[in-house]
Design a protein around this motif. Structure first.
Motif, short mmCIF file in Angstrom:
data_model
loop_
_atom_site.label_atom_id
_atom_site.label_comp_id
_atom_site.label_asym_id
_atom_site.label_seq_id
_atom_site.Cartn_x
_atom_site.Cartn_y
_atom_site.Cartn_z
N TYR A 1 0.76 -1.16 0.08
CA TYR A 1 -0.02 -0.01 0.11
C TYR A 1 0.76 1.11 0.03
O TYR A 1 0.64 2.09 -0.90
CB TYR A 1 -0.92 -0.04 1.00
N LEU A 2 1.96 1.33 0.79
CA LEU A 2 2.48 2.45 1.04
C LEU A 2 3.67 2.80 -0.11
O LEU A 2 3.79 3.92 -0.55
CB LEU A 2 3.41 2.49 2.23
N GLN A 3 3.95 1.76 -0.87
CA GLN A 3 4.95 1.55 -1.93
C GLN A 3 4.22 2.23 -3.09
O GLN A 3 4.60 2.76 -3.92
CB GLN A 3 5.59 0.22 -2.36
N GLN A 4 3.00 1.84 -3.18
CA GLN A 4 2.03 2.30 -4.24
C GLN A 4 1.73 3.81 -4.21
O GLN A 4 1.97 4.51 -5.29
CB GLN A 4 0.70 1.56 -4.30
N GLN A 5 1.65 4.28 -2.94
CA GLN A 5 1.42 5.79 -2.81
C GLN A 5 2.81 6.34 -3.15
O GLN A 5 2.80 7.62 -3.63
CB GLN A 5 1.09 5.92 -1.29
N ILE A 6 3.88 5.99 -2.65
CA ILE A 6 5.22 6.84 -2.81
C ILE A 6 5.41 6.86 -4.20
O ILE A 6 5.93 7.65 -4.96
CB ILE A 6 6.26 6.17 -1.86
N GLN A 7 5.22 5.67 -4.96
CA GLN A 7 5.65 5.73 -6.19
C GLN A 7 4.73 6.47 -7.07
O GLN A 7 4.91 7.02 -8.20
CB GLN A 7 5.53 4.27 -6.76
N GLY A 8 3.38 6.92 -6.46
CA GLY A 8 2.43 7.76 -7.11
C GLY A 8 2.91 9.19 -7.08
O GLY A 8 2.35 10.02 -7.48
N LEU A 9 4.17 9.42 -6.44
CA LEU A 9 4.72 10.86 -6.23
C LEU A 9 5.54 11.16 -7.43
O LEU A 9 6.01 12.39 -7.44
CB LEU A 9 5.31 11.10 -4.89
N ALA A 10 5.61 10.48 -8.38
CA ALA A 10 6.79 10.52 -9.66
C ALA A 10 6.24 11.83 -10.11
O ALA A 10 6.93 12.77 -10.52
CB ALA A 10 6.63 9.24 -10.35
N SER A 11 5.03 12.10 -10.31
CA SER A 11 4.50 13.12 -11.24
C SER A 11 4.60 14.40 -10.31
O SER A 11 4.91 15.65 -11.05
CB SER A 11 3.14 13.11 -11.59
N ASN A 12 4.55 14.43 -9.11
CA ASN A 12 4.70 15.66 -8.21
C ASN A 12 6.03 15.85 -8.11
O ASN A 12 6.45 17.15 -8.17
CB ASN A 12 4.17 15.16 -6.69
N GLN B 1 -2.76 16.15 -4.07
CA GLN B 1 -3.00 15.26 -5.16
C GLN B 1 -2.22 15.46 -6.39
O GLN B 1 -1.90 16.70 -6.35
CB GLN B 1 -4.14 14.98 -5.22
N PRO B 2 -2.05 14.85 -7.32
CA PRO B 2 -1.31 15.12 -8.49
C PRO B 2 -1.86 16.25 -9.20
O PRO B 2 -1.34 17.21 -9.70
CB PRO B 2 -1.40 13.82 -9.62
N GLU B 3 -3.13 16.35 -9.34
CA GLU B 3 -3.77 17.78 -10.09
C GLU B 3 -3.57 18.80 -9.38
O GLU B 3 -3.34 19.95 -9.99
CB GLU B 3 -5.21 17.19 -10.38
N GLN B 4 -3.71 18.94 -8.03
CA GLN B 4 -3.32 20.02 -7.54
C GLN B 4 -2.15 20.52 -7.27
O GLN B 4 -1.90 21.57 -7.46
CB GLN B 4 -4.04 19.91 -6.09
N CYS B 5 -1.26 19.48 -7.13
CA CYS B 5 0.28 19.56 -7.20
C CYS B 5 0.77 20.25 -8.50
O CYS B 5 1.57 21.37 -8.43
CB CYS B 5 1.04 18.51 -7.03
N GLU B 6 0.04 19.95 -9.73
CA GLU B 6 0.18 20.59 -11.05
C GLU B 6 0.12 22.15 -10.92
O GLU B 6 0.75 22.85 -11.41
CB GLU B 6 -0.46 19.83 -11.90
N VAL B 7 -1.24 22.33 -10.46
CA VAL B 7 -1.45 23.92 -10.34
C VAL B 7 -0.52 24.58 -9.24
O VAL B 7 -0.12 25.71 -9.79
CB VAL B 7 -2.87 24.01 -9.67
N ALA B 8 -0.21 23.95 -8.23
CA ALA B 8 0.81 24.65 -7.01
C ALA B 8 2.21 24.82 -7.69
O ALA B 8 2.84 26.00 -7.57
CB ALA B 8 0.91 23.81 -6.08
N ALA B 9 2.45 23.96 -8.62
CA ALA B 9 3.99 23.90 -9.09
C ALA B 9 3.82 25.00 -10.25
O ALA B 9 4.63 25.69 -10.27
CB ALA B 9 4.15 22.56 -9.92
#
Length: 449
Positions: free
Chosen positions: A312-323, A422-430
């Protein structure tokens, strides 16, 4: 029987109430300050935060389901006090994890209300206010605050890090440890908060060996042990003088549940190192005074999360790639990785140097004659250092919040987190951060529109 004070006496007596010098010497909490700044933005203008070191996910579903069941339980094991050092089942599971995953054999476990409480427990147990303690700049701000508020502010030694790698300067540390009055404790965060760099096993072992030779405790804060990127590996180090701190807050999304733990050498290890006291008993004094025991409900959730396994946690951490990618791109105006900004090796942070013109900037009151702080800077708080002013400017002008490096002992730098959104919000913040930094590098002073 009733008591009264004569009117003339009550008017003549002036009572001066004061707080402790320890707390006055403690830095204000930067996370609280950034939240207060965000709250000053007019309603309708949303500020996105890349400031506080949190993750955007929740604990594993099985853990949340258990929480719901336990909340309605009549068991004293949930609603009553528990063992001071933690639930036996959780401590047993953690000892198994420490031995099999971290390679820490012969270690005992004390569960705490987060890694911050674990660190305070260690400061109170291992050091007196007259003892020297080493932190490396840039440091984790709550570590310094813990030392300040326990009376040790004047004895903190701030060690340098290598300017290119941001690794602790072990040559400097060796010099301090070889002095007649060496530090009592050395603190290293790995992966590092605030820089996001990861230390190799060889450097950790070297630090442990030189600390052992001086009779010095080495505290390794492993809060971000799971946050590793591009095939990197995290290492823990054992030894009679080495104490490891861990947290459930980040990888398991349990920030508000407040569960951390101390992994400290067992009695045999301590005896091998020449320590003839009872470290467990001394730690329990502090634990019982501060918390009595960790939250029972939180510990059950932590155990369920641990039993869920790493998937579970590895799935979440790997999901940080786009962020990570969009925040790295946002920092491009400040240079390239390793030349202007660093991090992203571990933890959830990047660390960046601001343009030279904002290294020494101090904002005065609106209308000041100071050339760097005229009415152009109106709307910013007076008395700010350069990085603090930039952070406030980014909040008010671009709707994005980061952490000033001065909170970590490094004025002129900033810390940027990438796991908050979340990736969508992080894209806006970036995008907001990128626009702000592009504007910043072209400015001589901060201009409020």
């Amino acid at each position: 029987m009733s008591y009264s004070v004569a009117a003339e006496q009550s008017h003549s007596v002036i009572i001066s109430l004061q707080v402790s010098q320890r707390v006055l010497a403690t830095d204000p909490p930067v996370i609280v300050k950034t939240k207060q700044l965000m709250a000053t933005v007019p309603a309708g203008k949303q500020v996105l935060s890349l400031a506080q070191g949190i993750v955007h996910w929740q604990p594993p579903p099985a853990a949340l389901e258990l929480a719901s069941k336990l909340l309605h339980s009549r068991s004293a094991g949930v609603h009553g006090y528990g063992p001071a050092d933690g639930l036996p089942a959780l401590r047993e599971a953690l000892q198994h994890k420490l031995a099999n995953r971290n390679g820490l054999l012969g270690y005992e476990v004390m569960v705490t209300a987060g890694a911050n409480q674990a660190f305070v427990n260690l400061v109170l147990t291992l050091t007196d206010e007259s003892d020297k303690v080493v932190l490396f700049k840039p440091y984790y701000f709550n570590h310094l605050m813990a030392l300040q508020m326990t009376g040790g502010a004047d004895k903190v030694l701030l060690g340098p890090c290598d300017s290119s790698t941001l690794h602790p300067d072990l040559g400097w540390l060796q010099e301090q440890l070889e002095r007649p009055d060496p530090p009592k404790m050395v603190v290293i965060v790995n992966p590092c908060n605030p820089t996001g760099v990861l230390l190799p096993k060889e450097e950790l072992e070297a630090a442990a060996d030189m600390c052992a030779a001086a009779g010095t405790w080495l505290i390794l804060d492993n809060t971000y042990e799971d946050f590793l990127y591009e095939g990197r590996t995290h290492h823990c180090i054992s030894g009679p003088n080495v104490i490891n701190v861990f947290s459930f807050s980040k990888a398991y999304g349990m920030m508000g549940w407040r569960v951390g733990y101390i992994a400290y050498p067992g009695q045999q290890l301590l005896q091998d190192g020449g320590f003839d006291g009872d470290l467990h008993a001394e730690l329990l004094k502090v634990q019982d005074t501060i918390a009595i025991c960790p939250s029972q409900l939180s510990q059950h959730i932590a155990l369920a999360a641990l039993q869920e396994g790493d998937s579970y946690l590895q799935q979440q951490i790997q999901g940080l790639a786009s962020n990570r990618a969009v925040i790295a791109d946002a920092l491009s105006s400040l240079g390239t990785q390793g030349h202007g900004w660093a991090g992203g090796e571990g933890a959830i942070y990047y660390w960046a140097k601001l343009p030279d013109q904002f290294q020494e900037l101090h904002v005065a009151a609106a209308g000041s004659a100071n050339g760097h702080s005229s009415s152009k800077a109106a709307g910013l708080e007076a008395g700010l250092s350069g990085d603090e002013a930039v952070v406030e400017w980014l909040i008010k002008e671009h709707g994005v919040c980061i952490i000033p490096g001065s909170a970590c002992g490094a004025p002129g730098y900033v810390r940027v987190a990438f796991a908050n959104l979340q990736p969508e919000q992080c894209e806006v913040a970036a995008a907001r951060l990128k626009a702000g930094l592009k504007q910043l590098v072209k400015m001589d002073t901060l201009v409020m529109v």
